[in-house]
Design a protein around this motif. Sequence first.
Motif, mmCIF file in Angstrom:
data_model
loop_
_atom_site.group_PDB
_atom_site.id
_atom_site.type_symbol
_atom_site.label_atom_id
_atom_site.label_comp_id
_atom_site.label_asym_id
_atom_site.label_seq_id
_atom_site.Cartn_x
_atom_site.Cartn_y
_atom_site.Cartn_z
ATOM 1 N N ALA A 67 -52.346 -67.248 -40.930
ATOM 2 C CA ALA A 67 -52.886 -67.640 -42.249
ATOM 3 C C ALA A 67 -53.589 -66.719 -43.185
ATOM 4 O O ALA A 67 -53.218 -66.474 -44.398
ATOM 5 C CB ALA A 67 -53.534 -69.049 -42.269
ATOM 6 N N ARG A 68 -54.387 -65.957 -42.551
ATOM 7 C CA ARG A 68 -55.277 -64.717 -43.089
ATOM 8 C C ARG A 68 -54.351 -63.763 -43.526
ATOM 9 O O ARG A 68 -54.428 -63.135 -44.647
ATOM 10 C CB ARG A 68 -56.329 -64.245 -42.466
ATOM 11 N N ARG A 69 -53.295 -63.428 -42.832
ATOM 12 C CA ARG A 69 -52.339 -62.448 -43.066
ATOM 13 C C ARG A 69 -51.472 -62.784 -44.161
ATOM 14 O O ARG A 69 -51.327 -62.052 -45.407
ATOM 15 C CB ARG A 69 -51.493 -61.880 -41.823
ATOM 16 N N LEU A 70 -50.991 -64.213 -44.409
ATOM 17 C CA LEU A 70 -50.227 -64.576 -45.121
ATOM 18 C C LEU A 70 -51.079 -64.799 -46.563
ATOM 19 O O LEU A 70 -50.714 -64.498 -47.654
ATOM 20 C CB LEU A 70 -49.653 -66.013 -44.820
ATOM 21 N N GLU A 71 -52.387 -64.940 -46.596
ATOM 22 C CA GLU A 71 -53.170 -65.011 -47.721
ATOM 23 C C GLU A 71 -53.540 -63.920 -48.402
ATOM 24 O O GLU A 71 -53.495 -63.374 -49.510
ATOM 25 C CB GLU A 71 -54.685 -65.492 -47.296
ATOM 26 N N GLU A 72 -53.563 -62.594 -47.583
ATOM 27 C CA GLU A 72 -53.476 -61.209 -47.949
ATOM 28 C C GLU A 72 -52.523 -60.939 -48.650
ATOM 29 O O GLU A 72 -52.558 -60.196 -49.685
ATOM 30 C CB GLU A 72 -53.944 -60.052 -46.548
ATOM 31 N N ALA A 73 -51.388 -61.430 -48.343
ATOM 32 C CA ALA A 73 -50.030 -60.963 -48.886
ATOM 33 C C ALA A 73 -49.933 -61.910 -50.177
ATOM 34 O O ALA A 73 -48.859 -61.865 -50.907
ATOM 35 C CB ALA A 73 -48.908 -61.393 -47.925
ATOM 36 N N ARG A 74 -50.938 -62.869 -50.666
ATOM 37 C CA ARG A 74 -50.883 -63.987 -51.474
ATOM 38 C C ARG A 74 -49.719 -64.791 -51.520
ATOM 39 O O ARG A 74 -49.273 -65.423 -52.512
ATOM 40 C CB ARG A 74 -50.977 -63.342 -52.947
ATOM 41 N N ILE A 75 -49.301 -65.091 -50.244
ATOM 42 C CA ILE A 75 -48.060 -66.073 -50.068
ATOM 43 C C ILE A 75 -48.771 -67.563 -49.866
ATOM 44 O O ILE A 75 -48.059 -68.343 -50.024
ATOM 45 C CB ILE A 75 -47.267 -65.684 -49.138
ATOM 46 N N LEU A 76 -49.948 -67.452 -49.306
ATOM 47 C CA LEU A 76 -50.569 -68.567 -48.697
ATOM 48 C C LEU A 76 -52.115 -68.571 -49.507
ATOM 49 O O LEU A 76 -52.821 -67.454 -49.509
ATOM 50 C CB LEU A 76 -50.728 -68.795 -47.300
ATOM 51 N N ALA A 77 -52.529 -69.786 -49.800
ATOM 52 C CA ALA A 77 -54.037 -69.818 -50.410
ATOM 53 C C ALA A 77 -54.747 -70.687 -49.192
ATOM 54 O O ALA A 77 -54.070 -71.976 -48.851
ATOM 55 C CB ALA A 77 -54.023 -70.698 -51.684
ATOM 56 N N ARG A 78 -55.721 -70.421 -49.040
ATOM 57 C CA ARG A 78 -56.736 -71.097 -48.134
ATOM 58 C C ARG A 78 -57.877 -71.639 -48.826
ATOM 59 O O ARG A 78 -58.273 -70.800 -49.423
ATOM 60 C CB ARG A 78 -57.019 -70.380 -46.952
ATOM 61 N N GLY A 79 -58.307 -72.810 -48.765
ATOM 62 C CA GLY A 79 -59.441 -73.363 -49.431
ATOM 63 C C GLY A 79 -59.606 -74.641 -48.551
ATOM 64 O O GLY A 79 -60.161 -74.605 -47.540
ATOM 65 N N GLU A 80 -59.470 -75.528 -49.418
ATOM 66 C CA GLU A 80 -59.520 -76.977 -48.631
ATOM 67 C C GLU A 80 -58.180 -77.215 -47.945
ATOM 68 O O GLU A 80 -57.546 -78.171 -48.227
ATOM 69 C CB GLU A 80 -59.841 -78.071 -49.829
ATOM 70 N N GLY A 81 -58.007 -76.437 -47.159
ATOM 71 C CA GLY A 81 -56.463 -76.488 -46.466
ATOM 72 C C GLY A 81 -55.732 -75.376 -46.863
ATOM 73 O O GLY A 81 -56.226 -74.355 -47.476
ATOM 74 N N TYR A 82 -54.529 -75.373 -46.575
ATOM 75 C CA TYR A 82 -53.563 -74.429 -46.703
ATOM 76 C C TYR A 82 -52.608 -74.868 -47.649
ATOM 77 O O TYR A 82 -52.139 -76.064 -47.694
ATOM 78 C CB TYR A 82 -52.742 -73.891 -45.489
ATOM 79 N N SER A 83 -52.180 -74.030 -48.745
ATOM 80 C CA SER A 83 -51.050 -74.249 -49.630
ATOM 81 C C SER A 83 -50.259 -73.047 -50.039
ATOM 82 O O SER A 83 -50.858 -72.024 -49.691
ATOM 83 C CB SER A 83 -51.663 -74.838 -50.884
ATOM 84 N N VAL A 84 -48.919 -73.364 -49.913
ATOM 85 C CA VAL A 84 -48.025 -72.154 -50.018
ATOM 86 C C VAL A 84 -48.010 -71.842 -51.683
ATOM 87 O O VAL A 84 -48.117 -72.786 -52.727
ATOM 88 C CB VAL A 84 -46.513 -72.505 -49.984
ATOM 89 N N ASN A 85 -47.998 -70.650 -52.115
ATOM 90 C CA ASN A 85 -47.859 -69.856 -53.390
ATOM 91 C C ASN A 85 -46.259 -69.772 -53.433
ATOM 92 O O ASN A 85 -45.933 -68.522 -53.350
ATOM 93 C CB ASN A 85 -48.641 -68.698 -53.504
ATOM 94 N N TYR A 86 -45.781 -70.789 -53.797
ATOM 95 C CA TYR A 86 -44.170 -70.852 -53.953
ATOM 96 C C TYR A 86 -43.745 -69.725 -54.922
ATOM 97 O O TYR A 86 -42.741 -69.157 -54.820
ATOM 98 C CB TYR A 86 -43.688 -72.263 -54.495
ATOM 99 N N GLY A 87 -44.531 -69.612 -56.204
ATOM 100 C CA GLY A 87 -44.108 -68.584 -57.186
ATOM 101 C C GLY A 87 -44.194 -67.215 -56.592
ATOM 102 O O GLY A 87 -43.337 -66.379 -56.755
ATOM 103 N N ARG A 88 -45.135 -66.924 -55.788
ATOM 104 C CA ARG A 88 -45.365 -65.545 -55.112
ATOM 105 C C ARG A 88 -44.075 -65.475 -53.994
ATOM 106 O O ARG A 88 -43.399 -64.439 -53.860
ATOM 107 C CB ARG A 88 -46.608 -65.439 -54.467
ATOM 108 N N LEU A 89 -43.897 -66.478 -53.275
ATOM 109 C CA LEU A 89 -42.773 -66.254 -52.369
ATOM 110 C C LEU A 89 -41.559 -66.158 -53.152
ATOM 111 O O LEU A 89 -40.735 -65.417 -52.534
ATOM 112 C CB LEU A 89 -42.754 -67.697 -51.560
ATOM 113 N N ILE A 90 -41.288 -66.916 -53.921
ATOM 114 C CA ILE A 90 -40.095 -66.661 -54.819
ATOM 115 C C ILE A 90 -39.724 -65.366 -55.268
ATOM 116 O O ILE A 90 -38.780 -64.868 -55.301
ATOM 117 C CB ILE A 90 -40.027 -67.965 -55.920
ATOM 118 N N SER A 91 -40.746 -64.876 -55.872
ATOM 119 C CA SER A 91 -40.903 -63.378 -56.478
ATOM 120 C C SER A 91 -40.659 -62.491 -55.408
ATOM 121 O O SER A 91 -39.868 -61.657 -55.651
ATOM 122 C CB SER A 91 -42.250 -63.004 -57.114
ATOM 123 N N VAL A 92 -41.241 -62.625 -54.234
ATOM 124 C CA VAL A 92 -40.968 -61.816 -52.954
ATOM 125 C C VAL A 92 -39.465 -61.795 -52.535
ATOM 126 O O VAL A 92 -38.872 -60.652 -52.590
ATOM 127 C CB VAL A 92 -41.713 -61.896 -51.658
#
Length: 118
Positions: free
Chosen positions: A63-88
């Motif tokens: 999750a930390r590696r995905l967060e570094e790539a801005r594909i995942l956000a970690r805060g009060e749980g995990y959430s996918v950055n769909y926009g970033r993933l679609i852009s990639v």
Amino acid sequence: MKSELDMAFSKLTNPRMSAGLMILHSLLEPLKGPNVAPREVRETVDRLVEERKVSKQSITNAARRLEEARILARGEGYSVNYGRLISVLLNTVLDQEQRIAKLEDEIDELKRPAARES
């Protein structure tokens, strides 16, 4: 329908479309998935993997590696950055399209001398 999609893709591959792609990426950026508790993520991963349990640390590291790539956000749980993933994914598809076109040109170039010799 397919011809409309082909036309849209060809517009995206147009070299003059770089500003349009930046607009598209900026509009996609805010798309985010719902927060999912780390425990739920771990349970889902364990169900998918079946043969072994994935450690809490492994999931956190991934999750930390995905967060570094801005594909995942970690805060009060995990959430996918769909926009970033679609852009990639879009950038990858466009890059592959360019590579394929270059390879096709190289193949055509290699075939030309062979055709002349025949």
